[in-house]
Design a protein around this motif. Structure first.
Motif, PDB file in Angstrom:
ATOM      1  N   ARG A 514     -35.072   5.912   5.140  1.00 34.34           N
ATOM      2  CA  ARG A 514     -35.025   6.110   6.579  1.00 34.34           C
ATOM      3  C   ARG A 514     -35.829   7.360   6.931  1.00 34.34           C
ATOM      4  O   ARG A 514     -36.472   7.960   6.070  1.00 34.34           O
ATOM      5  CB  ARG A 514     -33.584   6.247   7.046  1.00 34.34           C
ATOM      6  CG  ARG A 514     -32.661   5.145   6.571  1.00 34.34           C
ATOM      7  CD  ARG A 514     -32.951   3.797   7.225  1.00 34.34           C
ATOM      8  NE  ARG A 514     -32.650   3.833   8.636  1.00 34.34           N
ATOM      9  CZ  ARG A 514     -32.808   2.792   9.457  1.00 34.34           C
ATOM     10  NH1 ARG A 514     -33.288   1.646   8.988  1.00 34.34           N
ATOM     11  NH2 ARG A 514     -32.508   2.892  10.731  1.00 34.34           N
ATOM     12  N   HIS A 515     -35.761   7.761   8.180  1.00 32.41           N
ATOM     13  CA  HIS A 515     -36.536   8.922   8.611  1.00 32.41           C
ATOM     14  C   HIS A 515     -36.114  10.182   7.856  1.00 32.41           C
ATOM     15  O   HIS A 515     -36.952  10.932   7.358  1.00 32.41           O
ATOM     16  CB  HIS A 515     -36.367   9.120  10.115  1.00 32.41           C
ATOM     17  CG  HIS A 515     -37.045  10.357  10.641  1.00 32.41           C
ATOM     18  ND1 HIS A 515     -38.406  10.575  10.518  1.00 32.41           N
ATOM     19  CD2 HIS A 515     -36.541  11.463  11.255  1.00 32.41           C
ATOM     20  CE1 HIS A 515     -38.720  11.738  11.045  1.00 32.41           C
ATOM     21  NE2 HIS A 515     -37.604  12.305  11.499  1.00 32.41           N
ATOM     22  N   LYS A 516     -34.806  10.399   7.737  1.00 27.97           N
ATOM     23  CA  LYS A 516     -34.305  11.589   7.058  1.00 27.97           C
ATOM     24  C   LYS A 516     -33.504  11.261   5.811  1.00 27.97           C
ATOM     25  O   LYS A 516     -33.177  12.162   5.038  1.00 27.97           O
ATOM     26  CB  LYS A 516     -33.435  12.416   8.015  1.00 27.97           C
ATOM     27  CG  LYS A 516     -34.211  13.025   9.179  1.00 27.97           C
ATOM     28  CD  LYS A 516     -33.318  13.938  10.007  1.00 27.97           C
ATOM     29  CE  LYS A 516     -34.110  14.606  11.127  1.00 27.97           C
ATOM     30  NZ  LYS A 516     -33.247  15.532  11.923  1.00 27.97           N
ATOM     31  N   TRP A 517     -33.174   9.987   5.623  1.00 34.56           N
ATOM     32  CA  TRP A 517     -32.313   9.592   4.516  1.00 34.56           C
ATOM     33  C   TRP A 517     -33.098   8.822   3.464  1.00 34.56           C
ATOM     34  O   TRP A 517     -34.003   8.066   3.779  1.00 34.56           O
ATOM     35  CB  TRP A 517     -31.169   8.708   5.011  1.00 34.56           C
ATOM     36  CG  TRP A 517     -30.189   9.409   5.895  1.00 34.56           C
ATOM     37  CD1 TRP A 517     -30.268   9.535   7.256  1.00 34.56           C
ATOM     38  CD2 TRP A 517     -28.999  10.076   5.496  1.00 34.56           C
ATOM     39  NE1 TRP A 517     -29.197  10.237   7.727  1.00 34.56           N
ATOM     40  CE2 TRP A 517     -28.392  10.584   6.670  1.00 34.56           C
ATOM     41  CE3 TRP A 517     -28.379  10.292   4.270  1.00 34.56           C
ATOM     42  CZ2 TRP A 517     -27.208  11.296   6.642  1.00 34.56           C
ATOM     43  CZ3 TRP A 517     -27.185  10.993   4.238  1.00 34.56           C
ATOM     44  CH2 TRP A 517     -26.611  11.493   5.419  1.00 34.56           C
ATOM     45  N   ASN A 518     -32.725   9.048   2.223  1.00 26.75           N
ATOM     46  CA  ASN A 518     -33.265   8.261   1.123  1.00 26.75           C
ATOM     47  C   ASN A 518     -32.115   7.932   0.182  1.00 26.75           C
ATOM     48  O   ASN A 518     -31.455   8.830  -0.331  1.00 26.75           O
ATOM     49  CB  ASN A 518     -34.362   9.027   0.377  1.00 26.75           C
ATOM     50  CG  ASN A 518     -34.822   8.324  -0.881  1.00 26.75           C
ATOM     51  OD1 ASN A 518     -34.525   8.753  -1.987  1.00 26.75           O
ATOM     52  ND2 ASN A 518     -35.543   7.237  -0.724  1.00 26.75           N
ATOM     53  N   LEU A 519     -31.856   6.631  -0.021  1.00 27.70           N
ATOM     54  CA  LEU A 519     -30.774   6.187  -0.886  1.00 27.70           C
ATOM     55  C   LEU A 519     -31.351   5.354  -2.013  1.00 27.70           C
ATOM     56  O   LEU A 519     -32.230   4.507  -1.792  1.00 27.70           O
ATOM     57  CB  LEU A 519     -29.741   5.352  -0.115  1.00 27.70           C
ATOM     58  CG  LEU A 519     -28.834   6.079   0.872  1.00 27.70           C
ATOM     59  CD1 LEU A 519     -29.552   6.259   2.206  1.00 27.70           C
ATOM     60  CD2 LEU A 519     -27.552   5.284   1.103  1.00 27.70           C
ATOM     61  N   SER A 520     -30.858   5.582  -3.223  1.00 26.35           N
ATOM     62  CA  SER A 520     -31.291   4.813  -4.393  1.00 26.35           C
ATOM     63  C   SER A 520     -30.059   4.338  -5.150  1.00 26.35           C
ATOM     64  O   SER A 520     -29.083   5.087  -5.302  1.00 26.35           O
ATOM     65  CB  SER A 520     -32.165   5.652  -5.329  1.00 26.35           C
ATOM     66  OG  SER A 520     -33.364   6.052  -4.699  1.00 26.35           O
ATOM     67  N   PHE A 521     -30.145   3.104  -5.628  1.00 28.06           N
ATOM     68  CA  PHE A 521     -29.067   2.549  -6.443  1.00 28.06           C
ATOM     69  C   PHE A 521     -29.678   1.625  -7.475  1.00 28.06           C
ATOM     70  O   PHE A 521     -30.497   0.761  -7.140  1.00 28.06           O
ATOM     71  CB  PHE A 521     -28.066   1.778  -5.578  1.00 28.06           C
ATOM     72  CG  PHE A 521     -26.992   1.100  -6.393  1.00 28.06           C
ATOM     73  CD1 PHE A 521     -25.973   1.828  -6.967  1.00 28.06           C
ATOM     74  CD2 PHE A 521     -27.022  -0.274  -6.589  1.00 28.06           C
ATOM     75  CE1 PHE A 521     -24.986   1.212  -7.730  1.00 28.06           C
ATOM     76  CE2 PHE A 521     -26.044  -0.901  -7.350  1.00 28.06           C
ATOM     77  CZ  PHE A 521     -25.019  -0.153  -7.924  1.00 28.06           C
TER      78      PHE A 521
END
Length: 830
Positions: A514-521
């Motif tokens: 996202r603009h400010k978020w980064n999620l990894s799984f």
């Protein structure tokens, strides 16, 4: 009618093109004459505040502005923070040269200065001219002064507490991760700027598809040093006893080809072997596979002292590197390294082994010699295009090590350990990027032959090990919107002289940006089997990571993972074997299953204008294993016996970094700190013996260059550790402090350098050792020549003592150190 219409359109286009002109130019610093990057250039009509067009200058300070409207009342306006804005009349079609003058001003209580440290997106730029001093010989000396950047004693570079994954010069990786060869030998005044690139994705085909947390450094050279040979030769002689040192290097660095040829040798205690170590660790396991299994290792020469004080050596190091840029995306790199190193050391120790209801004490003295001859050649071909990535790295290596020790004390013995290793390796990676998907193929082949030998008082034991390791995988990646999905399937094979094994793995990986978020799984599934040993396991190793970037200054992250790992193939060895004259290992053919949970919370702050960088990390881990070792001490012999019993361990750490630069005072301050606790257990006399180790470490550093003629640096390492073993043994906390002060003063034409070290080590509850060392040198520069006279260990201290804790042991050691020595040398730069 159609013909008339075509003619009208052609005439209209021709008239429009003839009216469209451009204004070109270059923007430079008025004082230094260097190009100014990222300056805003606007074209306005007189009396109108809205620009007709605008652009930014490139890395060479150049710009090109096309104009659709031409006129006689055009103004060019050039501006950049830290410089006085410039506005002047200009005509369409002209070429201009704009010179910007520096300016210091305050905006909302924030002081802005030109060029020293500035950031743009994920890149931090350091202007080397603002940090360099006449005493800085190599670029490493400047890197140590940069706020947010740290260089440890081994030469490893970190930014905001994280080690870098790539090191470039003019965008090219010349040494394949052995960047000490450049940081130690590239002269400081050849570098224009240092770029630190965060979230670095070196593969163009994966950019904007897979994000990374990697850090890279790129050096940009001055124009007059780019693409020319920089050559340095040095020789020196000394006494107590006869000492010598020699050095020669030739570097040629450009954007199309690069070369570095280096020789270093000495017998005065300088360790040059670090220049042949790969320091960029992030991609090593992927490209080289898991660590090589081994039965034996050579005796170490470690102690809480500078290596130059305790190392008695005779070393020769040769390195050759060449990289060719074949076209815009393809390059060929050749690397060759050879090392001959002969080390000697005399030391003694008193070791206490804390067991259930008893404490065993062993004493020893040893005289150890270790000889190393190591050679490696590597060829790398890389095509880094946006639609296709290809890299193939082939290497051959040979390492011949032989160590001899003569031991007296609780157990007298003559020991010889030989650990030769011959290997070949090929790594291939191929990526095809298409509009909707990306395919990736990896292949690793690695062969090593290790015919190890240990001989104790004529009794020889052979521990031969041969291994062919393979890892092949296929990946499919697709990005849709903000979601990236990648699926990897692969197989590994381990063909060796003990137990053959194989594994199948499948890894789904998801990234949401996202603009400010980064999620990894990702959720790796791994099935591992050693059929001959009746070992078969299916493991699920989930990993979750979340990163939040509040703004340019603040970033936070959290990660949690569970991982199941196993031992290496040496655990299948069925017989007891010696690891040295005193220690024996009995694995009982048990392959351990180790499971670990780990969690970490991380925060980061950076302010390039204030030159302030800080990090804070809190971590916790819990481990379980189905194997436990029992330590048996009998008749000055120690046996580690493996048992199939469950046990657990746990630990936590709090660590962080602070770095602050003070522009007005030529000052950089930094602090690294670490606090933690580890808990585990082992068997003693058939009973479980838990142990706990608490530790604390602080490393403050100050580098101060207030004026051109004077510089000072101070560095301290403060360690406090304590061990608790079982319920009855609580060892005295040990305080170890190392302080290093360096002063440099230029009394033209001579530069005087004084280094003073202080070591405080707790030896026991009531005894502490304080040791002082001092080195003095005089340096005279004239033209391309440099002459140096040095005196080391002025107080002529010959021996050093210290105490350390390790698991269920404590040991107090003494070690011989180098005496007072004198050296004169001459250096010439072409």
């Amino acid at each position: 009618m159609k013909s008339f219409l075509y003619i009208f359109i052609l005439l209209f286009i021709a008239c429009n093109l003839s009216a469209q002109q451009s204004i070109k130019g270059i923007v430079t610093d008025a004082e230094s004459g260097q190009p100014v990057d990222a300056a805003t250039v606007q074209i306005r009509k007189a009396g109108q505040p809205v620009p007709l067009t605008y652009t930014l200058t490139d890395a060479n300070g150049q710009f090109n502005l096309p104009l659709r409207q031409a006129g006689d009342s055009l103004l060019i306006h050039v501006s950049l923070l830290g410089y006085k804005p410039v506005q002047q009349r200009v005509t369409a079609g002209s070429t201009v040269h704009i010179r910007l003058e520096t300016e210091i001003f305050t905006l909302k209580e924030v002081e802005i200065r030109p060029g020293r440290v500035y950031g743009r997106q994920d890149t931090i730029n350091y202007d080397v001219a603002q940090f360099i001093s006449p005493r800085d010989e190599a670029i490493k000396d400047v890197l140590k002064k940069l706020p947010g950047v740290d260089v440890d004693d081994e030469g490893t570079i970190s930014y905001n507490g994280k080690s870098i994954s790539k090191f470039y010069v003019e965008g090219m990786d010349l040494t394949g991760g052995r960047y000490n060869q450049l940081t130690n030998n590239l002269q400081a005044d050849a570098v224009k700027s240092v770029q630190v690139m965060e979230n670095h994705q070196p593969i163009r085909a994966l950019q904007k598809k897979l994000t990374t947390e990697d850090i890279a450094i790129n050096l940009k050279l001055k124009d007059n040093f780019r693409d020319r040979w920089m050559t340095t030769v040095e020789g020196g002689m000394g006494a107590s006893p006869l000492l010598w040192q020699g050095m020669g290097n030739a570097l040629q660095l450009s954007r199309k080809s690069q070369s570095a040829y280096i020789y270093k040798g000495n017998n005065r205690g300088k360790d040059v072997t670090d220049e042949q170590n790969v320091l960029t660790q992030n991609s090593l396991e992927r490209q080289s596979g898991p660590a090589l299994p081994a039965f034996l290792s050579q005796p170490s020469f470690s102690a809480p002292l500078k290596k130059e004080r305790l190392l008695f050596n005779d070393v020769h190091s040769l390195s050759g590197n060449r990289v060719y840029k074949l076209n815009e995306t393809m390059q060929l790199r050749l690397n060759a390294n050879y090392l001959h190193d002969f080390k000697r050391q005399e030391r003694g120790s008193i070791t206490n082994f804390y067991q259930t209801g008893d404490t065993a004490t062993l004493t020893e003295q040893s005289d150890t010699h270790v000889r190393t001859d190591r050679a490696e050649v590597a060829v790398n071909l890389e095509n880094n295009a946006e639609s296709h990535y290809l890299t193939n790295n082939f290497s051959l290596s040979g390492n011949w090590e032989s160590g001899t020790s003569y031991i007296t004390g609780s157990s007298a013995a003559n020991q010889r350990i030989r650990t030769p290793d011959m290997g070949a390796q090929n790594y291939l990676q191929n990526i095809w990027a298409r509009d909707k998907y990306t395919l990736e193929v990896r292949s690793l082949l690695r062969y090593h032959n290790q015919p190890a030998r240990i001989t104790i008082d004529g009794d020889r034991q052979s521990l031969d090990l041969q291994q062919l390791y393979m890892d092949h995988s296929l990946s499919f990646l697709r990005k849709k919107g903000n979601l990236t999905r990648q699926y990897t399937a692969g197989v590994t094979g381990d063909l060796n002289s003990l137990r053959n094994g194989t594994s199948l793995y499948f890894t789904p990986n998801y990234q949401l940006n996202r603009h400010k978020w980064n999620l990894s799984f990702n959720l790796p599934l791994v099935w591992t089997t050693f059929p001959e040993a009746d070992f078969s396991r299916l493991a699920v190793n989930p990993f979750f990571y979340i990163n939040y970037k509040l703004n340019y200054a603040w970033r936070f992250s959290f990660h949690a993972n569970y991982r199941e790992k196993y031992g290496d193939i040496t655990d299948f060895y069925p017989d007891a074997y010696r690891t040295d004259y005193r220690n024996m290992r009995i694995n009982n053919a048990i392959m351990p299953v180790n499971r670990t949970q780990s969690y970490s919370l991380y925060g980061e702050y950076k302010n390039t204008i204030r030159e302030f960088f800080a990090t804070l990390s809190l971590g916790h881990n819990r481990g379980w294993s189905d194997r436990i070792f029992e330590q048996q001490v009998r008749d000055a012999q120690i046996a580690l016996v493996s048992h199939r019993l469950s046990n657990h361990s746990s630990g936590w750490t709090l660590k962080g970094t602070f770095s602050k630069g003070f522009y007005d005072y030529g000052l950089k301050t930094s602090l690294n700190y670490l606090l933690g606790r580890n808990q585990a257990e082992q068997l003693s006399a058939g009973e479980r013996l838990p142990y706990r180790y608490d530790f604390m470490q602080y490393e403050p550093k100050v580098i101060w260059t207030p004026v051109r003629s004077f510089a000072a640096s101070y560095q301290a390492t403060i360690n406090l550790g304590r061990s608790k073993i079982g319920s009855d043994t609580d060892l005295t906390p040990l305080l170890n402090v190392v302080q290093k002060l360096q002063l440099s003063y230029e009394l033209f034409p001579v530069e005087i350098n004084l280094a003073v070290d202080h070591y405080h080590n707790d030896v026991s509850r009531d005894k502490a050792v304080n040791a002082f060392f001092a080195d003095l040198s005089f340096r005279w520069k004239t033209g391309s020549w440099q002459f140096t006279a040095e005196a080391t260990n002025l107080f002529n201290k010959r021996q050093y003592s210290y105490t350390q804790y390790s698991a269920t042991e404590s040991y107090t050691s003494w070690i011989n150190i180098r005496p007072r020595e004198f050296m004169v040398s001459a250096r010439y730069r072409f």
